[in-house]
Design a protein around this motif. Structure first.
Motif, PDB file in Angstrom:
ATOM      1  N   VAL A   3       0.859  -1.182   0.000  1.00 39.98           N
ATOM      2  CA  VAL A   3       0.000   0.000   0.000  1.00 39.98           C
ATOM      3  C   VAL A   3       0.895   1.230   0.000  1.00 39.98           C
ATOM      4  CG1 VAL A   3      -1.770   1.281   1.237  1.00 39.98           C
ATOM      5  CG2 VAL A   3      -1.843  -1.220   1.224  1.00 39.98           C
ATOM      6  N   HIS A   4       0.849   1.996  -1.056  1.00 38.11           N
ATOM      7  CA  HIS A   4       1.600   3.240  -1.119  1.00 38.11           C
ATOM      8  C   HIS A   4       0.742   4.362  -0.532  1.00 38.11           C
ATOM      9  CE1 HIS A   4       4.618   1.409  -3.842  1.00 38.11           C
ATOM     10  NE2 HIS A   4       3.579   0.704  -4.275  1.00 38.11           N
ATOM     11  N   GLN A   5       1.381   5.284   0.178  1.00 44.34           N
ATOM     12  CA  GLN A   5       0.616   6.335   0.841  1.00 44.34           C
ATOM     13  C   GLN A   5       1.278   7.699   0.659  1.00 44.34           C
ATOM     14  OE1 GLN A   5       0.289   4.886   4.915  1.00 44.34           O
ATOM     15  NE2 GLN A   5      -1.705   3.994   4.473  1.00 44.34           N
ATOM     16  N   ARG A   6       0.428   8.707   0.557  1.00 41.24           N
ATOM     17  CA  ARG A   6       0.890  10.087   0.547  1.00 41.24           C
ATOM     18  C   ARG A   6       0.058  10.853   1.563  1.00 41.24           C
ATOM     19  NH1 ARG A   6       0.463  14.787  -4.114  1.00 41.24           N
ATOM     20  NH2 ARG A   6       1.910  16.245  -3.120  1.00 41.24           N
ATOM     21  N   THR A   7       0.725  11.466   2.546  1.00 44.67           N
ATOM     22  CA  THR A   7       0.053  12.202   3.622  1.00 44.67           C
ATOM     23  C   THR A   7       0.412  13.677   3.531  1.00 44.67           C
ATOM     24  OG1 THR A   7       0.152  10.241   5.044  1.00 44.67           O
ATOM     25  CG2 THR A   7      -0.275  12.346   6.118  1.00 44.67           C
ATOM     26  N   GLN A   8      -0.585  14.551   3.683  1.00 43.28           N
ATOM     27  CA  GLN A   8      -0.385  15.988   3.606  1.00 43.28           C
ATOM     28  C   GLN A   8      -1.079  16.685   4.777  1.00 43.28           C
ATOM     29  OE1 GLN A   8      -1.986  16.336  -0.550  1.00 43.28           O
ATOM     30  NE2 GLN A   8      -0.073  17.430  -0.925  1.00 43.28           N
ATOM     31  N   THR A  20      -4.495  14.670   5.618  1.00 44.00           N
ATOM     32  CA  THR A  20      -5.218  13.843   4.664  1.00 44.00           C
ATOM     33  C   THR A  20      -4.264  12.769   4.148  1.00 44.00           C
ATOM     34  OG1 THR A  20      -4.655  15.226   2.756  1.00 44.00           O
ATOM     35  CG2 THR A  20      -6.667  15.768   3.957  1.00 44.00           C
ATOM     36  N   ARG A  21      -4.837  11.658   3.710  1.00 41.52           N
ATOM     37  CA  ARG A  21      -3.988  10.566   3.226  1.00 41.52           C
ATOM     38  C   ARG A  21      -4.621   9.912   1.997  1.00 41.52           C
ATOM     39  NH1 ARG A  21      -1.994   6.776   7.722  1.00 41.52           N
ATOM     40  NH2 ARG A  21      -0.579   8.542   7.938  1.00 41.52           N
ATOM     41  N   ARG A  22      -3.781   9.678   1.017  1.00 47.26           N
ATOM     42  CA  ARG A  22      -4.173   8.904  -0.167  1.00 47.26           C
ATOM     43  C   ARG A  22      -3.398   7.607  -0.140  1.00 47.26           C
ATOM     44  NH1 ARG A  22      -1.603   9.068  -5.627  1.00 47.26           N
ATOM     45  NH2 ARG A  22      -2.979   7.872  -7.021  1.00 47.26           N
ATOM     46  N   SER A  23      -4.100   6.477  -0.081  1.00 46.44           N
ATOM     47  CA  SER A  23      -3.502   5.150  -0.152  1.00 46.44           C
ATOM     48  C   SER A  23      -3.809   4.592  -1.534  1.00 46.44           C
ATOM     49  CB  SER A  23      -4.075   4.232   0.931  1.00 46.44           C
ATOM     50  OG  SER A  23      -3.879   4.783   2.229  1.00 46.44           O
ATOM     51  N   PHE A  24      -2.793   4.050  -2.216  1.00 45.19           N
ATOM     52  CA  PHE A  24      -3.002   3.692  -3.615  1.00 45.19           C
ATOM     53  C   PHE A  24      -2.088   2.537  -4.015  1.00 45.19           C
ATOM     54  CE2 PHE A  24       0.028   7.091  -3.095  1.00 45.19           C
ATOM     55  CZ  PHE A  24       1.093   6.770  -3.924  1.00 45.19           C
ATOM     56  N   PRO A  25      -2.469   1.819  -5.082  1.00 47.00           N
ATOM     57  CA  PRO A  25      -1.651   0.693  -5.560  1.00 47.00           C
ATOM     58  C   PRO A  25      -0.485   1.190  -6.405  1.00 47.00           C
ATOM     59  CG  PRO A  25      -3.609   0.908  -6.912  1.00 47.00           C
ATOM     60  CD  PRO A  25      -3.736   1.936  -5.815  1.00 47.00           C
ATOM     61  N   THR A  58      -8.836  -0.627   4.102  1.00 39.82           N
ATOM     62  CA  THR A  58      -8.038   0.132   3.138  1.00 39.82           C
ATOM     63  C   THR A  58      -7.080  -0.792   2.390  1.00 39.82           C
ATOM     64  OG1 THR A  58      -8.163   2.175   4.426  1.00 39.82           O
ATOM     65  CG2 THR A  58      -6.325   1.972   2.887  1.00 39.82           C
ATOM     66  N   GLY A  59      -6.390  -1.670   3.138  1.00 37.75           N
ATOM     67  CA  GLY A  59      -5.466  -2.602   2.505  1.00 37.75           C
ATOM     68  C   GLY A  59      -6.148  -3.500   1.505  1.00 37.75           C
ATOM     69  N   ARG A  60      -7.343  -3.999   1.841  1.00 34.51           N
ATOM     70  CA  ARG A  60      -8.072  -4.884   0.928  1.00 34.51           C
ATOM     71  C   ARG A  60      -8.515  -4.128  -0.333  1.00 34.51           C
ATOM     72  NH1 ARG A  60     -11.271  -9.499   1.907  1.00 34.51           N
ATOM     73  NH2 ARG A  60      -9.939  -9.782   3.743  1.00 34.51           N
ATOM     74  N   LEU A  61      -8.992  -2.891  -0.149  1.00 34.46           N
ATOM     75  CA  LEU A  61      -9.457  -2.113  -1.294  1.00 34.46           C
ATOM     76  C   LEU A  61      -8.299  -1.750  -2.227  1.00 34.46           C
ATOM     77  CD1 LEU A  61     -12.008   0.262   0.474  1.00 34.46           C
ATOM     78  CD2 LEU A  61     -12.520  -1.718  -0.971  1.00 34.46           C
ATOM     79  N   VAL A  62      -7.153  -1.378  -1.640  1.00 38.69           N
ATOM     80  CA  VAL A  62      -5.984  -1.070  -2.469  1.00 38.69           C
ATOM     81  C   VAL A  62      -5.528  -2.324  -3.210  1.00 38.69           C
ATOM     82  CG1 VAL A  62      -3.558  -0.363  -2.419  1.00 38.69           C
ATOM     83  CG2 VAL A  62      -5.247   0.885  -1.069  1.00 38.69           C
ATOM     84  N   ALA A  63      -5.569  -3.470  -2.539  1.00 42.01           N
ATOM     85  CA  ALA A  63      -5.180  -4.724  -3.181  1.00 42.01           C
ATOM     86  C   ALA A  63      -6.063  -5.034  -4.383  1.00 42.01           C
ATOM     87  CB  ALA A  63      -5.232  -5.867  -2.172  1.00 42.01           C
ATOM     88  N   ALA A 237     -13.416  -4.867  -7.221  1.00 38.93           N
ATOM     89  CA  ALA A 237     -12.797  -5.990  -7.938  1.00 38.93           C
ATOM     90  C   ALA A 237     -13.355  -6.109  -9.345  1.00 38.93           C
ATOM     91  CB  ALA A 237     -13.024  -7.285  -7.173  1.00 38.93           C
ATOM     92  N   GLN A 238     -12.517  -6.558 -10.250  1.00 42.41           N
ATOM     93  CA  GLN A 238     -12.954  -6.779 -11.621  1.00 42.41           C
ATOM     94  C   GLN A 238     -12.674  -8.236 -12.022  1.00 42.41           C
ATOM     95  OE1 GLN A 238     -11.026  -3.879 -14.143  1.00 42.41           O
ATOM     96  NE2 GLN A 238     -12.364  -2.231 -13.457  1.00 42.41           N
TER      97      GLN A 238
END
Length: 238
Positions: A3-8, A20-25, A58-63, A237-238
């Motif tokens: 999980v990659h994250q960017r916090t501001q 704020t935080r953006r968690s992303f693949p 969050t981890g499951r959704l990013v995965a 999921a797709q």
């Protein structure tokens, strides 16, 4: 999956600082999830049970390829009622969080909120911000009055733990009377009937067996996997 994250850091209009935080693949995101926690979760790095549940979700959704947007919320004293000012602050932070990431479109937009966080999201939908979302998943939300949604949300899911009982004072003038207690199979459908909108939309009510207000196992017997159930409802999921 990592999980990659960017916090501001940001400031409210009164100068209060929050993150704020953006968690992303690692690859391109396929969906955006705006995630609002319950009143027990105030900071992004909390250590409570609800904090852990949000982290796991969050981890499951990013995965599954989603980017997840979250932020710090006002600290709320346990067992104290929420105030109008608190709800406005929460809704304002969520609105600014979403606006700040509009330059990163990524598939469908899904709003997910727990308890007080769900009420903050509902306040946004009533105000027309965002103008459109693909679906909303509101956990542990009792809607006592008609709520007119200005935003267009084709699909809205109300989710309750089967042991999430709600009590009301039977008679304010007679303290000897026990409270009237309602189960989610009753107040869930009642809440769904209170939701109206400018356009037609589908409202579904889900009861997750063996879970409480913020979807932790409680009571006797087996319980549903809350993370799996919510991930299925979000539909990344797709």
């Amino acid at each position: 999956m990592n999980v990659h994250q960017r916090t501001q850091w940001h400031r409210d209009t009164d100068g209060t600082r929050y993150r704020t935080r953006r968690s992303f693949p690692a690859g391109p995101a396929r969906a955006t999830v705006l995630l609002a926690g319950p009143g027990s979760v105030s900071v992004l790095d909390g250590q409570g049970r609800d904090d852990l549940l949000l982290e796991q979700l969050t981890g499951r959704l990013v995965a599954q390829g989603a980017q997840v947007l979250t932020c710090d919320m006002p600290v709320r004293e346990p067992n104290s009622p929420s105030t109008e000012a608190d709800r406005r602050t929460r809704a304002g932070r969520l609105s600014r969080l979403l606006a700040a990431h509009r330059h990163l479109p990524a598939g469908p937009l899904v709003l997910v909120g727990f308890s007080l966080g769900a009420l903050a999201l509902l306040q946004l939908l009533r105000s027309g911000e965002p103008r459109q979302a693909d679906r909303a998943v509101l956990v542990g939300t009792v809607i006592e009055e008609d709520a007119f949604l200005t935003s267009h949300v084709p699909s809205l899911d109300l989710v309750y733990g089967s042991f999430d009982l709600v009590g009301y004072v039977a008679d304010a003038d007679d303290e000897t009377l026990p409270p009237a207690v309602f189960a989610p199979d009753m107040y869930g459908q009642w809440s769904a009937s209170r939701l109206v909108g400018r356009r037609a939309f589908e409202v579904r009510v889900h009861l997750l067996e063996g879970l409480g207000h913020t979807l932790h196992p409680c009571g006797p017997g087996p319980s549903r996997d809350a993370i799996a159930a919510l991930t299925d409802l979000v539909g990344t999921a797709q």
